[in-house]
Design an enzyme around this catalytic site. Structure first.
Site, PDB file in Angstrom:
ATOM      1  N   SER A 103       1.503  -7.825 -11.328  1.00 58.34           N
ATOM      2  CA  SER A 103       0.512  -6.813 -10.974  1.00 58.34           C
ATOM      3  C   SER A 103       0.005  -5.980 -12.143  1.00 58.34           C
ATOM      4  CB  SER A 103       1.079  -5.878  -9.895  1.00 58.34           C
ATOM      5  OG  SER A 103       1.200  -6.579  -8.683  1.00 58.34           O
TER       6      SER A 103
ATOM      7  N   LYS B 163      -2.455   4.568 -11.823  1.00 58.48           N
ATOM      8  CA  LYS B 163      -2.585   3.783 -10.603  1.00 58.48           C
ATOM      9  C   LYS B 163      -2.205   4.670  -9.422  1.00 58.48           C
ATOM     10  CE  LYS B 163      -0.811  -0.583  -8.626  1.00 58.48           C
ATOM     11  NZ  LYS B 163       0.065  -1.742  -8.926  1.00 58.48           N
TER      12      LYS B 163
ATOM     13  N   SER C 214      -2.027  -6.141  -8.734  1.00 51.28           N
ATOM     14  CA  SER C 214      -2.554  -5.086  -7.898  1.00 51.28           C
ATOM     15  C   SER C 214      -3.072  -3.875  -8.672  1.00 51.28           C
ATOM     16  CB  SER C 214      -1.458  -4.611  -6.923  1.00 51.28           C
ATOM     17  OG  SER C 214      -0.385  -3.991  -7.613  1.00 51.28           O
TER      18      SER C 214
END
Length: 559
Positions: A276, A172, A252
């Site tokens: 997330s 990420k 996210s």
């Protein structure tokens, strides 16, 4: 807050949200003074299931820019090579990939080239584009060749079980790594070249290959407050392979979930403050683990909250999740939440198939019984010997949840800027970044920066902040601990990220595993939650369920 409250709140947000003008206006001074008014509403960092995409493709990166340093090394990998290797790689778990390398059907170089070729083929600027990858490690192929050279050593070959050796992994893009900038999806961080985060050093020490960086909801979804899941200015709008522009990606860690689902990597790393990892993992029919806070380091990861943040693996299978967790856990003396680790790897993956549900007692929330997939999953667990206790969730609020994040993020982001970002960026505070964003509002922040304004405007005494944290943690733990004691439960069964807020403030682990698809085709996950440091048990339970149910189906347009 009860799950019903979350659902009603989300429906209210969806019902009241009006279609906005397609012209992207500059943020006004009046807007700059707004604050977040409901500090209990955690929907701002959860999935927002709407399709009002102002922006699809990034204005800041393109296929040409992403692949400029890699195309030459990929020149000898053809479509015929891709088709020949597809059955050996697509939807295969890490032990199978290692097996194919051991028997000479694959090499680490061909595996890495396959994933790179596939990302270039599908991810951007075509009718199936997903916008899940922001950048590619220009050294990935050379690193794979180095793994092939190491693999000639018999000792290396004999110790490959339950390892990430040679596995191409996406990070990420809020996780620092030296090969590529760490942008958090933000234009302000476009050239944020850094050293490796602690967990990246862990991955490299275990001989994983950092393949690239995955898109995310910008600033880990604690920035705009009014944007779709999976949008960032740098990466554009991430789209779900099970339904492009129809099914939400979750946030996210959107790019991490999508990239794993689409077979762009062997595994990915996400991060979670509240939902997330669980949200995008479940929304993309993958396995996502939010560990106990402190098991996995946060040093060198762009923060929201030093109280609640954690990194964790997103994978296609439970065994892969355990293998990646084994590679990244470990004590980090710089991380205030990290603790001494008393067990050695492989701990989580070893003997995973020896786990059992026989006699295990799980709390089933009555207000989820209308979900047919959930009830079908319950029947699978019962058939494997689990005892199911029907219960109503306790009516416990999470007061001032958003304020906790506000009050953490202001100093935590400043500390990251000082200690772990590229010093040439020149930012010292969140206000510096907000001022930069104002220089081109329509390009840099088409959905505004409402949550950043809330962070900037919030303040408290040290005593008040400690009280907020103490109350939230106590409430979160009570939500789970009281019924666990009353009903002698081993864990709880939830859906997607429905109870992620409680697990977050309790600092408890949670793991989601595919449990099927709704009538619209949207994936859903069965989420196991238990108490502190019970990741081993969560993985065992999820593995039994996964093997008994076999619910995951690959996205049909990407095979």
């Amino acid at each position: 807050m009860k799950y019903n409250y979350f659902l009603c709140l989300l429906l209210l947000v969806m019902a009241c949200k009006k279609t906005e003008d397609s012209n992207l206006s500059t943020e006004t001074e009046t807007e700059t003074n707004e604050t977040v008014t409901d500090d209990n509403d955690i929907s701002d960092i959860s999935t927002k299931d709407f399709r009002e995409f102002k922006v699809l493709d990034s204005k800041y990166i393109s296929n040409e820019s992403i692949w400029a340093d890699v195309n030459a090394d990929l020149a000898d990998f053809t479509e015929d090579d891709y088709k020949e290797l597809s059955p050996l790689i697509l939807d295969q778990d890490i032990p199978t990939l290692h097996g194919n390398i051991l028997n000479g059907k694959l090499s680490f170089e061909s595996l890495t080239k396959f994933y790179l070729y596939r990302i270039r083929k599908y991810d951007r600027e075509n009718d199936l584009s997903l916008n899940s990858v922001i950048s590619i490690n220009p050294n990935a192929i050379n690193e794979a060749r180095a793994k092939d050279a190491m693999f000639k050593d018999m000792e290396v070959r004999e110790n490959i079980n339950y390892s990430v050796f040679g596995m191409p992994i996406l990070l990420k893009d809020n996780i620092n790594t030296s090969e590529m900038p760490t942008t958090a999806g933000a234009v302000a961080f476009k050239v944020n070249q850094t050293d490796d985060a602690f967990i990246v050093s862990q991955l490299k020490a275990n001989h994983a290959i950092i393949l690239g960086k995955a898109n995310l909801s910008e600033w880990a979804y604690f920035f705009c407050g009014d944007c779709p899941s999976g949008y960032s200015a740098i990466g554009g709008q991430t789209l779900n392979p099970y339904g492009r522009r129809v099914i939400d990606t979750g946030g996210s860690s959107s790019g991490s979930g999508v990239a794993v689902a689409a077979n762009f990597c062997a595994a990915a790393i996400g991060s979670e403050t509240s939902g997330s990892i669980l949200s995008p993992a479940s929304q993309n029919s993958t396995v996502g683990l939010k560990p106990t806070i402190g098991l996995v380091s946060r040093t060198g990861i762009v923060p929201i909250s030093s109280t609640l943040d954690t990194a964790g693996p997103i994978t296609r299978t439970v065994i892969d999740n355990a293998i990646v967790l084994d590679a990244i856990f470990g004590e980090d003396k710089v991380d205030s939440k990290s603790f001494m680790i008393l067990w050695q790897q492989p701990f989580y993956a070893e003997n995973l198939d020896k786990g059992s549900l026989e006699g295990k007692r799980f709390g089933m929330f009555n207000n989820l019984k209308s979900d047919t997939l959930y009830m079908s999953a319950i029947e699978v667990l019962k058939a494997k010997g689990a005892e199911i206790v029907e219960m109503d969730p306790l009516e416990i609020d999470l007061p001032k949840f958003i304020r906790l994040l506000n009050l953490d993020m202001k100093p935590d982001l400043a500390a990251y800027l000082n200690d772990y970002s590229n010093s040439e960026l020149g930012y010292k505070t969140i206000e510096d970044i907000m001022a930069f964003n104002q220089t081109d509002s329509s390009g840099i922040m088409p959905y505004g920066q409402r949550l950043f304004r809330g962070v900037s405007n919030d303040s408290s005494t040290a005593e008040e902040f400690e009280e907020i944290k103490t109350v939230l943690k106590a409430n979160g733990q009570q939500f789970f601990d009281e019924p666990m004691k009353t009903h002698q439960l081993d864990g709880f069964l939830s859906i997607n990220n429905y109870h992620a807020g409680y697990a977050a403030v309790a600092e408890y682990p949670a793991l989601t595993v595919p449990m099927g698809y709704s009538e619209s085709g949207a994936p859903k996950g069965l989420t196991f939650i238990s108490s502190r440091l019970r990741e081993k048990q969560l993985l065992e339970w999820a593995y039994v369920y996964e093997q008994a149910s076999k619910m995951r189906v690959p996205p049909k347009n990407y095979n």
